[in-house]
Enzyme design. Structure first.
Site, PDB file in Angstrom:
ATOM      1  N   LYS A   4     -20.152  12.247  86.335  1.00  0.00           N
ATOM      2  CA  LYS A   4     -21.090  12.014  87.426  1.00  0.00           C
ATOM      3  C   LYS A   4     -22.067  10.898  87.040  1.00  0.00           C
ATOM      4  O   LYS A   4     -21.635   9.784  86.832  1.00  0.00           O
ATOM      5  CB  LYS A   4     -21.792  13.330  87.783  1.00  0.00           C
ATOM      6  CG  LYS A   4     -20.822  14.518  87.937  1.00  0.00           C
ATOM      7  CD  LYS A   4     -19.857  14.371  89.098  1.00  0.00           C
ATOM      8  CE  LYS A   4     -18.652  15.283  89.038  1.00  0.00           C
ATOM      9  NZ  LYS A   4     -18.907  16.703  88.901  1.00  0.00           N
ATOM     10  N   ARG A  17      -9.199  13.433  67.035  1.00  0.00           N
ATOM     11  CA  ARG A  17      -9.562  14.707  67.673  1.00  0.00           C
ATOM     12  C   ARG A  17     -10.784  15.334  67.021  1.00  0.00           C
ATOM     13  O   ARG A  17     -11.531  16.080  67.655  1.00  0.00           O
ATOM     14  CB  ARG A  17      -8.365  15.691  67.656  1.00  0.00           C
ATOM     15  CG  ARG A  17      -8.695  17.060  68.246  1.00  0.00           C
ATOM     16  CD  ARG A  17      -7.468  17.790  68.811  1.00  0.00           C
ATOM     17  NE  ARG A  17      -6.378  17.870  67.853  1.00  0.00           N
ATOM     18  CZ  ARG A  17      -6.317  18.730  66.841  1.00  0.00           C
ATOM     19  NH1 ARG A  17      -7.297  19.591  66.649  1.00  0.00           N
ATOM     20  NH2 ARG A  17      -5.287  18.737  66.031  1.00  0.00           N
ATOM     21  N   ASP A  30     -26.295  23.587  83.135  1.00  0.00           N
ATOM     22  CA  ASP A  30     -25.550  22.424  83.608  1.00  0.00           C
ATOM     23  C   ASP A  30     -26.579  21.465  84.220  1.00  0.00           C
ATOM     24  O   ASP A  30     -27.177  21.756  85.255  1.00  0.00           O
ATOM     25  CB  ASP A  30     -24.525  22.885  84.657  1.00  0.00           C
ATOM     26  CG  ASP A  30     -23.654  21.750  85.188  1.00  0.00           C
ATOM     27  OD1 ASP A  30     -24.124  20.588  85.198  1.00  0.00           O
ATOM     28  OD2 ASP A  30     -22.516  22.020  85.601  1.00  0.00           O
ATOM     29  N   TYR A  78     -21.416  25.616  89.829  1.00  0.00           N
ATOM     30  CA  TYR A  78     -20.313  24.697  90.126  1.00  0.00           C
ATOM     31  C   TYR A  78     -19.006  25.497  90.332  1.00  0.00           C
ATOM     32  O   TYR A  78     -18.661  26.348  89.510  1.00  0.00           O
ATOM     33  CB  TYR A  78     -20.174  23.710  88.963  1.00  0.00           C
ATOM     34  CG  TYR A  78     -19.015  22.763  89.116  1.00  0.00           C
ATOM     35  CD1 TYR A  78     -19.030  21.781  90.098  1.00  0.00           C
ATOM     36  CD2 TYR A  78     -17.899  22.851  88.292  1.00  0.00           C
ATOM     37  CE1 TYR A  78     -17.963  20.927  90.263  1.00  0.00           C
ATOM     38  CE2 TYR A  78     -16.825  21.989  88.442  1.00  0.00           C
ATOM     39  CZ  TYR A  78     -16.865  21.026  89.435  1.00  0.00           C
ATOM     40  OH  TYR A  78     -15.805  20.182  89.592  1.00  0.00           O
TER      41      TYR A  78
HETATM   42  C1  LIG Z   1     -18.133  17.835  88.439  1.00  0.00           C
HETATM   43  C2  LIG Z   1     -18.982  18.901  87.893  1.00  0.00           C
HETATM   44  C3  LIG Z   1     -18.584  19.657  86.786  1.00  0.00           C
HETATM   45  C4  LIG Z   1     -17.225  19.518  86.154  1.00  0.00           C
HETATM   46  O1  LIG Z   1     -17.088  18.293  85.530  1.00  0.00           O
HETATM   47  P1  LIG Z   1     -15.667  17.564  85.334  1.00  0.00           P
HETATM   48  O2  LIG Z   1     -16.036  16.355  84.561  1.00  0.00           O
HETATM   49  O3  LIG Z   1     -15.129  17.287  86.697  1.00  0.00           O
HETATM   50  O4  LIG Z   1     -14.790  18.506  84.580  1.00  0.00           O
HETATM   51  C5  LIG Z   1     -19.478  20.572  86.265  1.00  0.00           C
HETATM   52  N1  LIG Z   1     -20.679  20.777  86.837  1.00  0.00           N
HETATM   53  C6  LIG Z   1     -21.076  20.096  87.923  1.00  0.00           C
HETATM   54  C7  LIG Z   1     -22.422  20.382  88.503  1.00  0.00           C
HETATM   55  C8  LIG Z   1     -20.241  19.149  88.494  1.00  0.00           C
HETATM   56  O5  LIG Z   1     -20.624  18.504  89.594  1.00  0.00           O
END
Ligand SMILES: *Cc1c(COP(=O)(O)O)cnc(C)c1O
Length: 389
Positions: A208, A59, A183, A112
């Site tokens: 992604k 962890r 992000d 998001y």
């Molecule tokens: C999918 C997504 C997230 C969240 O990510 P997870 O891995 O599903 O928790 C955050 N920001 C964007 C732009 C996303 O497409």
């Protein structure tokens, strides 16, 4: 389109060959263990006192996870990075490391949906207020920033794909002493490197493009040693959203092909977006790759965008006729996906961001995968033919 910038040149940054690897293996082993043992009492006490940096418990620190973090930091041009069990874990741990009750966050609108819900539920309960701004309007951002603790960005934004001058906004945040966070999942470090644009912390949903194969849910945040050190010390061990060694290993594998995948997503998406824009059944295409110029700092465009069909196109028939595009959330993998706006609008989640996003019932979001441009276009053409009145 991308000013002579060659994403393939970044491939040299993705060299995770560990010289100390067991067996001289070119692919790193997965150190799938919860704990690490000490040779003797002195070894243990030195580690506890921090005189020796070594893994103690997964962890806190794990060599496979650390390898992914170092690769990602290099790609983002950051001093350090920290992996998480999901993108949302990276977002919540980062934000919670820097805000306290009574603080205010400024966020660009259309972030998001689950980040929006985090702000509207847990953070609201903690008495942290969020002011939403149109990130394209720098005067509006400048008015909102004074007194804020954190500026939360996403460019392009989810669904409607609004793009911002990230460098200008980061400079603005810095001039007001506000920590900036972005992000960067959509562009990936191949097409946008926010640290070089002056942003303090860069977050990814590694589920992604970084993973790229739709087989991992993970997240990461990159930034200066000091800022990452604060997240590592304050939120990361106690919220416990730890990236697993096996998922880190899959991400290391995904990163090897990130530059060529991003180029392939871009090539197909630009072509398909152009053809959609010229198609009689389509009203509008929301894709930064169609603009005459990309915003400063964005050197390419990925495979996710949305478009609005004209009245008289049956969205249900359109989706059900598609063969290669599958109905599904998420994006960034090898496969093409579609999400109809009217389904998102029917979602029961609270607070429901769909309205706040201006998602229209006749819009659909697509992810252009790696199946090949002509095959994907044939699929879309056949669906339009079936769905038009
Ligand atoms: C999918 C997504 C997230 C969240 O990510 P997870 O891995 O599903 O928790 C955050 N920001 C964007 C732009 C996303 O497409």
């Amino acid at each position: 389109m991308n000013d002579g910038f060659d994403p393939l040149e970044q491939a040299s940054l993705i060299v995770a060959h560990d010289e100390n690897n067991a067996y001289d293996a070119v692919v790193p082993p997965i150190v799938q263990t919860s704990l690490f043992t000490f040779t003797d009492y002195d070894d243990m006490v030195a580690s506890y006192r921090g005189e020796k940096v070594r893994p103690i418990y997964t962890r806190g620190l794990n060599p496979t996870v650390r390898m992914f973090e170092e690769m990602l930091a290099k790609l983002e041009g950051a001093e350090d990075a920290l992996g998480f069990a999901s993108g949302m874990s990276a977002i919540s741990s980062t934000v919670l490391s820097f805000v306290a009750p009574g603080d205010r966050i400024v966020a660009v609108r259309h972030v998001y949906p689950d980040a929006y819900r985090l702000f509207g539920t847990l953070l609201k309960r903690m008495n942290v207020e969020v002011t939403y701004v149109d990130g394209r309007d720098e005067a509006q951002v400048a008015r909102a920033l004074p007194g804020a603790k954190l500026f939360y960005m996403e460019s392009p934004t989810s669904w409607v794909m609004e793009t911002h001058d990230v460098a200008a906004l980061a400079t603005l945040a810095r001039s007001h002493g506000v920590l900036s966070v972005i992000d960067n999942s959509w562009a990936s470090p191949i097409f946008q490197q926010p640290i070089a644009l002056g942003v303090d912390l860069v977050i990814h949903s590694a589920s992604k493009y970084l993973g790229g194969h739709s087989d991992v849910v993970a997240g990461v945040v990159a930034g200066s040693k000091a800022l990452i050190g604060r997240i590592r010390a304050e939120a990361y061990p106690y919220l416990g959203g730890k990236l697993s060694p096996f998922d880190a290993w899959l991400l290391i594998r995904g990163l090897r092909t990130l530059p060529i995948r991003m180029k392939a997503h871009e090539r197909s998406a630009v072509e398909i977006a152009r053809r959609l824009q010229a198609h009689g059944d389509v009203e509008t295409v929301c894709y930064p790759g169609l603009a005459n110029r990309l915003p400063p700092g964005l050197t390419g465009t990925s495979g996710l965008f949305s478009f609005i069909v004209r009245e008289g196109v049956n969205v249900r028939t359109f989706c059900d006729t598609l063969q290669l595009f599958k109905l599904g959330v998420s994006w960034g993998g090898h496969e093409s996906l579609i999400v109809p706006g009217e389904v998102v609008l029917s979602q029961k989640a609270q607070p429901n961001s769909a309205q706040a996003f201006g998602i229209s019932a006749r819009s659909v979001r697509v992810h252009i995968g790696l199946e090949g441009t002509e095959a994907l276009w044939s699929d879309l053409e056949a669906a339009f033919a079936a769905a038009s009145d």
